[in-house]
Design a protein around this motif. Sequence first.
Motif, mmCIF file in Angstrom:
data_model
loop_
_atom_site.group_PDB
_atom_site.id
_atom_site.type_symbol
_atom_site.label_atom_id
_atom_site.label_comp_id
_atom_site.label_asym_id
_atom_site.label_seq_id
_atom_site.Cartn_x
_atom_site.Cartn_y
_atom_site.Cartn_z
ATOM 1 N N PRO A 1 -10.546 14.277 -6.536
ATOM 2 C CA PRO A 1 -10.446 15.619 -5.958
ATOM 3 C C PRO A 1 -11.501 16.534 -6.546
ATOM 4 N N GLY A 2 -11.813 17.592 -5.807
ATOM 5 C CA GLY A 2 -12.721 18.591 -6.348
ATOM 6 C C GLY A 2 -12.048 19.371 -7.454
ATOM 7 N N ALA A 3 -12.827 20.078 -8.224
ATOM 8 C CA ALA A 3 -12.286 20.814 -9.370
ATOM 9 C C ALA A 3 -11.229 21.827 -8.950
ATOM 10 N N ASP A 4 -11.399 22.428 -7.767
ATOM 11 C CA ASP A 4 -10.460 23.449 -7.298
ATOM 12 C C ASP A 4 -9.653 22.968 -6.106
ATOM 13 N N SER A 5 -9.570 21.663 -5.900
ATOM 14 C CA SER A 5 -8.877 21.138 -4.734
ATOM 15 C C SER A 5 -7.375 21.228 -4.908
ATOM 16 N N PRO A 6 -6.652 21.746 -3.886
ATOM 17 C CA PRO A 6 -5.200 21.847 -3.988
ATOM 18 C C PRO A 6 -4.473 20.624 -3.447
ATOM 19 N N GLU A 7 -5.200 19.607 -3.017
ATOM 20 C CA GLU A 7 -4.559 18.476 -2.350
ATOM 21 C C GLU A 7 -3.669 17.682 -3.304
ATOM 22 N N SER A 8 -2.604 17.117 -2.750
ATOM 23 C CA SER A 8 -1.698 16.266 -3.514
ATOM 24 C C SER A 8 -2.337 14.910 -3.759
ATOM 25 N N LYS A 9 -1.720 14.118 -4.625
ATOM 26 C CA LYS A 9 -2.234 12.775 -4.886
ATOM 27 C C LYS A 9 -2.201 11.928 -3.618
ATOM 28 N N ALA A 10 -1.129 12.066 -2.818
ATOM 29 C CA ALA A 10 -1.035 11.288 -1.583
ATOM 30 C C ALA A 10 -2.111 11.700 -0.591
ATOM 31 N N ALA A 11 -2.385 13.019 -0.511
ATOM 32 C CA ALA A 11 -3.427 13.494 0.396
ATOM 33 C C ALA A 11 -4.798 12.987 -0.037
ATOM 34 N N GLN A 12 -5.048 13.044 -1.341
ATOM 35 C CA GLN A 12 -6.306 12.527 -1.876
ATOM 36 C C GLN A 12 -6.454 11.044 -1.566
ATOM 37 N N THR A 13 -5.381 10.299 -1.717
ATOM 38 C CA THR A 13 -5.416 8.862 -1.471
ATOM 39 C C THR A 13 -5.717 8.563 -0.006
ATOM 40 N N PHE A 14 -5.033 9.253 0.895
ATOM 41 C CA PHE A 14 -5.242 9.022 2.331
ATOM 42 C C PHE A 14 -6.665 9.392 2.732
ATOM 43 N N ARG A 15 -7.174 10.477 2.173
ATOM 44 C CA ARG A 15 -8.557 10.865 2.451
ATOM 45 C C ARG A 15 -9.532 9.785 1.996
ATOM 46 N N GLY A 16 -9.356 9.305 0.761
ATOM 47 C CA GLY A 16 -10.248 8.270 0.252
ATOM 48 C C GLY A 16 -10.181 6.986 1.055
ATOM 49 N N LEU A 17 -8.970 6.588 1.457
ATOM 50 C CA LEU A 17 -8.814 5.395 2.287
ATOM 51 C C LEU A 17 -9.520 5.588 3.624
ATOM 52 N N GLY A 18 -9.440 6.804 4.169
ATOM 53 C CA GLY A 18 -10.111 7.073 5.433
ATOM 54 C C GLY A 18 -11.613 6.918 5.330
ATOM 55 N N VAL A 19 -12.199 7.379 4.214
ATOM 56 C CA VAL A 19 -13.638 7.219 4.011
ATOM 57 C C VAL A 19 -14.010 5.738 3.971
ATOM 58 N N LEU A 20 -13.199 4.943 3.277
ATOM 59 C CA LEU A 20 -13.469 3.509 3.211
ATOM 60 C C LEU A 20 -13.343 2.854 4.585
ATOM 61 N N ILE A 21 -12.274 3.170 5.307
ATOM 62 C CA ILE A 21 -12.009 2.513 6.590
ATOM 63 C C ILE A 21 -13.092 2.828 7.605
ATOM 64 N N GLU A 22 -13.626 4.040 7.580
ATOM 65 C CA GLU A 22 -14.668 4.377 8.545
ATOM 66 C C GLU A 22 -16.041 3.819 8.150
ATOM 67 N N SER A 23 -16.182 3.345 6.930
ATOM 68 C CA SER A 23 -17.469 2.834 6.479
ATOM 69 C C SER A 23 -17.818 1.540 7.197
ATOM 70 N N GLU B 1 0.271 14.249 7.748
ATOM 71 C CA GLU B 1 0.171 15.699 7.828
ATOM 72 C C GLU B 1 -0.858 16.206 6.814
ATOM 73 N N GLU B 2 -1.715 17.117 7.265
ATOM 74 C CA GLU B 2 -2.678 17.759 6.383
ATOM 75 C C GLU B 2 -2.003 18.982 5.770
ATOM 76 N N GLU B 3 -1.679 18.897 4.511
ATOM 77 C CA GLU B 3 -0.899 19.937 3.857
ATOM 78 C C GLU B 3 -1.594 21.295 3.926
#
Length: 320
Positions: free
Chosen positions: A190-212, A254-256
């Motif tokens: 996550p970014g230094a000021d990112s409010p995302e949850s661990k689950a949101a961060q995980t889903f985002r990272g998985l999405g980057v991998l899957i689209e690669s 859901e995007e928190e």
Amino acid sequence: MDEMTRLRELRADAPMPDRSALAPGRQRLTDAIAGNRRGRMLRTDWRLASLGAAVAITVAALLSTQLLGTSDPRPTGPATTAGALDLSGPAATLGQAAVFLEGMTPPPEPRDDQWIYTRNVVGQPEPAAGDGHMGEVRYDPDSWTPYGNAAAEKDRSDDDRSAREIYRAANALPEDPAALLAEVRELYPPGADSPESKAAQTFRGLGVLIESYPLAPDALARIYRAMATVPGVEITDHLVKDAAGREAIAVTREEEGTHQRRELLLSPYDYGYAGLRFVVTEDHEMKLPKGIDPKLTAGDITLTEARTAAAVVDAEGATP
């Protein structure tokens, strides 16, 4: 009002994008506005989606996503819409995808001097009710990215990885879902000021991998099995339409804090990445510049894009 000011105002109620998503996106927009069509890949997470709303200005940017090496028309396979496609939940659907992928023969890894070609379709935002103004999006459908990008690999300040680095990182992911997800969070922190949850961060990272592109089939299978365990991940119980009008499996979360859900779209034929949608989950109003309708209705599609081709080619400008 200049375009970058409009972009900042449009994302007023969306969470700040993380550094791994924002830095390449900023560079890509800058390159596109300047007429440079050789900018670095724009990550799905930043793109127009992080604006958190309908885009009401014309955005000239090169957009990139992935489809397991196929192009339209897609062949009919074991998991077709006429077959036994299981959309009952994440474990069933993504488990079925993993079994299919594990039976595939992986192609050879691209050479360091080769390029990744992609072609994409970006749909116009779709109001769920009425004729509300959602804006126009323009884009360049074709993109070429070097497989081994020395500049991206050297610059670690923004976590922008080359296709080669992502391919090898995905291959090295462990079988155990919990261990795999922990490594994904290390890859895309996550970014230094990112409010995302661990689950949101995980889903985002998985999405980057899957689209690669490309990804080895067995690596993608491990990613899908792990994704099924992320809290909040759901499967839409019917096929949806991507920006190219094709039927697709929607893996959602859901995007928190945004009144929207992110939908990763997968091919029901080969389980490759097919596209992305952002869909409004509840009626709300946004703080938008004057002249732009701030009212969004549940069901509005604020971003939809599809990958219609992806291939490894020998030179920039070459197509399959």
